[in-house]
Design an enzyme around this catalytic site. Structure first.
Site, mmCIF file in Angstrom:
data_model
loop_
_atom_site.group_PDB
_atom_site.id
_atom_site.type_symbol
_atom_site.label_atom_id
_atom_site.label_comp_id
_atom_site.label_asym_id
_atom_site.label_seq_id
_atom_site.Cartn_x
_atom_site.Cartn_y
_atom_site.Cartn_z
ATOM 1 N N ALA A 1 0.865 -1.191 0.000
ATOM 2 C CA ALA A 1 0.000 0.000 0.000
ATOM 3 C C ALA A 1 0.892 1.228 0.000
ATOM 4 O O ALA A 1 1.611 1.483 0.976
ATOM 5 C CB ALA A 1 -0.900 -0.002 1.234
ATOM 6 N N HIS B 1 8.070 11.160 -2.208
ATOM 7 C CA HIS B 1 8.721 9.873 -1.919
ATOM 8 C C HIS B 1 7.864 8.700 -2.401
ATOM 9 O O HIS B 1 8.361 7.763 -3.015
ATOM 10 C CB HIS B 1 8.967 9.763 -0.403
ATOM 11 C CG HIS B 1 9.710 8.535 0.021
ATOM 12 N ND1 HIS B 1 11.017 8.300 -0.333
ATOM 13 C CD2 HIS B 1 9.329 7.468 0.764
ATOM 14 C CE1 HIS B 1 11.405 7.143 0.178
ATOM 15 N NE2 HIS B 1 10.398 6.612 0.843
HETATM 16 N N1 INI Z 1 6.494 1.975 1.663
HETATM 17 C C1 INI Z 1 5.260 1.545 1.418
HETATM 18 O O1 INI Z 1 5.040 0.314 1.323
HETATM 19 N N2 INI Z 1 4.227 2.422 1.271
HETATM 20 C C2 INI Z 1 4.416 3.777 1.351
HETATM 21 O O2 INI Z 1 3.416 4.532 1.227
HETATM 22 C C3 INI Z 1 5.720 4.266 1.602
HETATM 23 N N3 INI Z 1 5.967 5.691 1.675
HETATM 24 O O3 INI Z 1 5.095 6.488 1.257
HETATM 25 O O4 INI Z 1 7.009 6.111 2.130
HETATM 26 C C4 INI Z 1 6.762 3.314 1.752
HETATM 27 N N4 INI Z 1 8.015 3.714 2.024
HETATM 28 C C5 INI Z 1 9.052 2.798 2.456
HETATM 29 C C6 INI Z 1 9.767 2.123 1.309
HETATM 30 O O5 INI Z 1 8.948 1.139 0.712
HETATM 31 C C7 INI Z 1 11.050 1.421 1.762
HETATM 32 O O6 INI Z 1 10.736 0.403 2.678
HETATM 33 C C8 INI Z 1 12.041 2.387 2.418
HETATM 34 O O7 INI Z 1 12.298 3.490 1.560
HETATM 35 C C9 INI Z 1 13.402 1.669 2.719
HETATM 36 O O8 INI Z 1 14.009 1.183 1.534
#
Ligand code: INI
Length: 158
Positions: free
Chosen positions: A80, A88
Site C-alpha cells: 500500500a 517519496h
Molecule cells: N512503503 C510503502 O510500502 N508504502 C508507502 O506509502 C511508503 N511511503 O510512502 O514512504 C513506503 N516507504 C518505504 C519504502 O517502501 C522502503 O521500505 C524504504 O524506503 C526503505 O528502503
C-alpha cells in the site's frame, strides 16, 4: 485456431506471497483477501508461503527471489503506497511496479500485482476489503489464472 485461456484452478498450485509491512493496517487485509481467494479456488494452505518485506520498495527483490526459486507456480505482491507530504511515495510506487514486472519477465513466473497507490488511507482501506472490494482477492485469482495459462502455453525454448 488454437486458443489458450487460464482457469481458476488452485489444486496443487504453489503460491508465494510477498507482503509489505509498511501500512500494515491495509496490507494485512490484502493478505487476508489473497489467502481467501486462493483457498476458495482450491489451493492447499500448506502450499502458500508468505514473506514480509519492510515496504513496497523491497517487494520486487523478495518476489524475484521467490519466483526464481522454482518453488512457486505464481507469486503475489501486496503493498500500500499512500501519498505523503513529499513525492517519496511516487518513487516507491513506480519502482515497485517496474521491479515486479521485471521479476515476472526475468523468471517466467507470473507475479500478480496488488500494490495499492492511493491519495489517502481511507481510499486504500476501501480497496482492501471495504466497498471497493479486496485487491488481494483479485490478485489471487489473477495468479491462479496466469499459473494455469502458463502451464498450457508452449514452453520457452531452452
Ligand atoms: N512503503 C510503502 O510500502 N508504502 C508507502 O506509502 C511508503 N511511503 O510512502 O514512504 C513506503 N516507504 C518505504 C519504502 O517502501 C522502503 O521500505 C524504504 O524506503 C526503505 O528502503
Amino acid at each position: 485456431m488454437t486458443t489458450y485461456a487460464g482457469m481458476l484452478r488452485g489444486d496443487g498450485v504453489r503460491v508465494g506471497i510477498a507482503c509489505a509491512r509498511f501500512n500494515d493496517l491495509v496490507t494485512e487485509r490484502l493478505l487476508a483477501g489473497a489467502r481467501d481467494g486462493l483457498v476458495r479456488h482450491g489451493v492447499d494452505q500448506s502450499l502458500i508461503v508468505v514473506a514480509w518485506a519492510p515496504g513496497a520498495f523491497e517487494l520486487p527483490l523478495v518476489a524475484q527471489r521467490m519466483a526464481a526459486s522454482g518453488e512457486f507456480d505464481a507469486v503475489i505482491a501486496l503493498g500500500a503506497v499512500i501519498r505523503g507530504a513529499t513525492d517519496h511515495h511516487e518513487h516507491v510506487g513506480g519502482q515497485c511496479a517496474a521491479g515486479l514486472q521485471r521479476a515476472a519477465l526475468d523468471t517466467g513466473v507470473p507475479v500478480a500485482f496488488a500494490v495499492l497507490t492511493t491519495d489517502t488511507l481511507e481510499q486504500a482501506l476501501e480497496r482492501a476489503g471495504a466497498k471497493g472490494g479486496n485487491k488481494g482477492y483479485e490478485a489471487a485469482e489473477t495468479a491462479l489464472e496466469m499459473a494455469d495459462l502458463l502451464g498450457q502455453l508452449p514452453k520457452a525454448r531452452s
